[in-house]
Design a protein around this motif. Structure first.
Motif, PDB file in Angstrom:
ATOM      1  N   UNK A 142      45.332 -39.494  10.514  1.00  0.00           N
ATOM      2  CA  UNK A 142      45.521 -40.497  11.837  1.00  0.00           C
ATOM      3  C   UNK A 142      46.335 -39.432  12.827  1.00  0.00           C
ATOM      4  N   UNK A 143      47.111 -38.924  12.757  1.00  0.00           N
ATOM      5  CA  UNK A 143      47.656 -38.026  13.535  1.00  0.00           C
ATOM      6  C   UNK A 143      46.761 -37.071  14.107  1.00  0.00           C
ATOM      7  N   UNK A 144      45.812 -36.212  13.219  1.00  0.00           N
ATOM      8  CA  UNK A 144      44.814 -35.436  13.673  1.00  0.00           C
ATOM      9  C   UNK A 144      43.831 -36.000  14.807  1.00  0.00           C
ATOM     10  N   UNK A 145      43.442 -37.096  14.354  1.00  0.00           N
ATOM     11  CA  UNK A 145      42.367 -37.961  14.981  1.00  0.00           C
ATOM     12  C   UNK A 145      43.064 -38.245  16.528  1.00  0.00           C
ATOM     13  N   UNK A 146      44.306 -38.703  16.429  1.00  0.00           N
ATOM     14  CA  UNK A 146      44.933 -38.894  17.737  1.00  0.00           C
ATOM     15  C   UNK A 146      45.187 -37.596  18.569  1.00  0.00           C
ATOM     16  N   UNK A 183      37.557 -43.294  21.959  1.00  0.00           N
ATOM     17  CA  UNK A 183      37.242 -43.541  20.621  1.00  0.00           C
ATOM     18  C   UNK A 183      38.310 -43.030  19.736  1.00  0.00           C
ATOM     19  N   UNK A 184      38.940 -42.019  20.034  1.00  0.00           N
ATOM     20  CA  UNK A 184      40.002 -41.456  19.101  1.00  0.00           C
ATOM     21  C   UNK A 184      41.397 -42.450  18.859  1.00  0.00           C
ATOM     22  N   UNK A 185      41.330 -43.401  19.997  1.00  0.00           N
ATOM     23  CA  UNK A 185      42.537 -44.204  19.879  1.00  0.00           C
ATOM     24  C   UNK A 185      41.848 -45.464  19.632  1.00  0.00           C
ATOM     25  N   UNK A 186      40.637 -45.826  20.164  1.00  0.00           N
ATOM     26  CA  UNK A 186      40.191 -47.182  19.789  1.00  0.00           C
ATOM     27  C   UNK A 186      39.708 -47.397  18.214  1.00  0.00           C
ATOM     28  N   UNK A 187      39.117 -46.365  17.803  1.00  0.00           N
ATOM     29  CA  UNK A 187      38.549 -46.210  16.255  1.00  0.00           C
ATOM     30  C   UNK A 187      39.299 -45.386  15.312  1.00  0.00           C
ATOM     31  N   UNK A 188      40.748 -45.200  15.529  1.00  0.00           N
ATOM     32  CA  UNK A 188      41.519 -44.142  14.980  1.00  0.00           C
ATOM     33  C   UNK A 188      41.438 -44.191  13.247  1.00  0.00           C
ATOM     34  N   UNK A 189      41.301 -45.448  12.743  1.00  0.00           N
ATOM     35  CA  UNK A 189      41.129 -45.508  11.192  1.00  0.00           C
ATOM     36  C   UNK A 189      39.768 -45.022  10.787  1.00  0.00           C
ATOM     37  N   UNK A 190      38.710 -45.531  11.588  1.00  0.00           N
ATOM     38  CA  UNK A 190      37.203 -45.114  11.315  1.00  0.00           C
ATOM     39  C   UNK A 190      37.247 -43.490  11.439  1.00  0.00           C
ATOM     40  N   UNK A 191      37.859 -42.950  12.454  1.00  0.00           N
ATOM     41  CA  UNK A 191      37.599 -41.587  12.414  1.00  0.00           C
ATOM     42  C   UNK A 191      38.296 -40.864  11.502  1.00  0.00           C
ATOM     43  N   UNK A 192      39.512 -41.460  11.223  1.00  0.00           N
ATOM     44  CA  UNK A 192      40.296 -40.625   9.835  1.00  0.00           C
ATOM     45  C   UNK A 192      39.553 -40.650   8.764  1.00  0.00           C
TER      46      UNK A 192
END
Length: 150
Positions: free
Chosen positions: A65-69, A45-54
């Motif tokens: 974005x970098x934090x999510x990744x 999910x961190x890679x597929x939904x990066x923008x949403x998790x940000x």
């Protein structure tokens, strides 16, 4: 809900397989397998939904974005660390700390109705916390019981 299902189903399958192949019900091993699979699942999910998790992160956190990744990579490393005997307990304690540290992001996301899959602000909102907070506590207890206590 999906991480919980992955955790429980993987635990049950692993427990049955360990019982059949070794003749004993290895709760610790099955618990670690389940947590590792769940972490790998959530890391996707961190890679597929990066923008949403940000969007889940409060404004004061830079490089969202970098934090999510990075947290996705941390989950992968933790999944591996649960199976390296000299690192297992340290990984478990760090994983518990990780679960505590990400809870504010989940609270922020609920308060702002973040829909992480769509990267919008039309999510379920505060009702999400009635599930997420107990789930986070379950993850912490799970790691403690199946890794540290075992």
């Amino acid at each position: 809900m999906k991480p919980l299902i992955v955790l429980v189903v993987t635990f049950a399958i692993s427990l049955v397989i360990s019982g059949i192949t070794t003749g004993k019900w290895d709760l610790s091993f099955s618990g670690r397998v389940a947590m590792a699979v769940m972490l790998l699942f959530t890391s996707i999910g961190h890679f597929k939904f990066t923008e949403g998790m940000a969007l889940m992160l409060p404004d004061f956190i830079p490089a969202k974005r970098e934090t999510v990744l990075a947290t996705g990579v941390i989950e992968i490393i933790a999944a591996i660390g649960l199976f390296i005997p000299p690192l297992r307990v340290l990984t478990a304690w760090l994983l518990i700390l990780f679960f505590v540290l990400i809870l504010p992001a989940n609270i922020h996301a609920a308060l702002h109705h973040v829909n992480l899959e769509k990267a919008t602000y039309d999510g379920s909102g505060i009702n999400y916390l009635w599930f997420r907070v107990p789930l986070q506590l379950l993850f912490i207890g799970w790691v403690y019981f199946f890794v540290i206590r075992s």
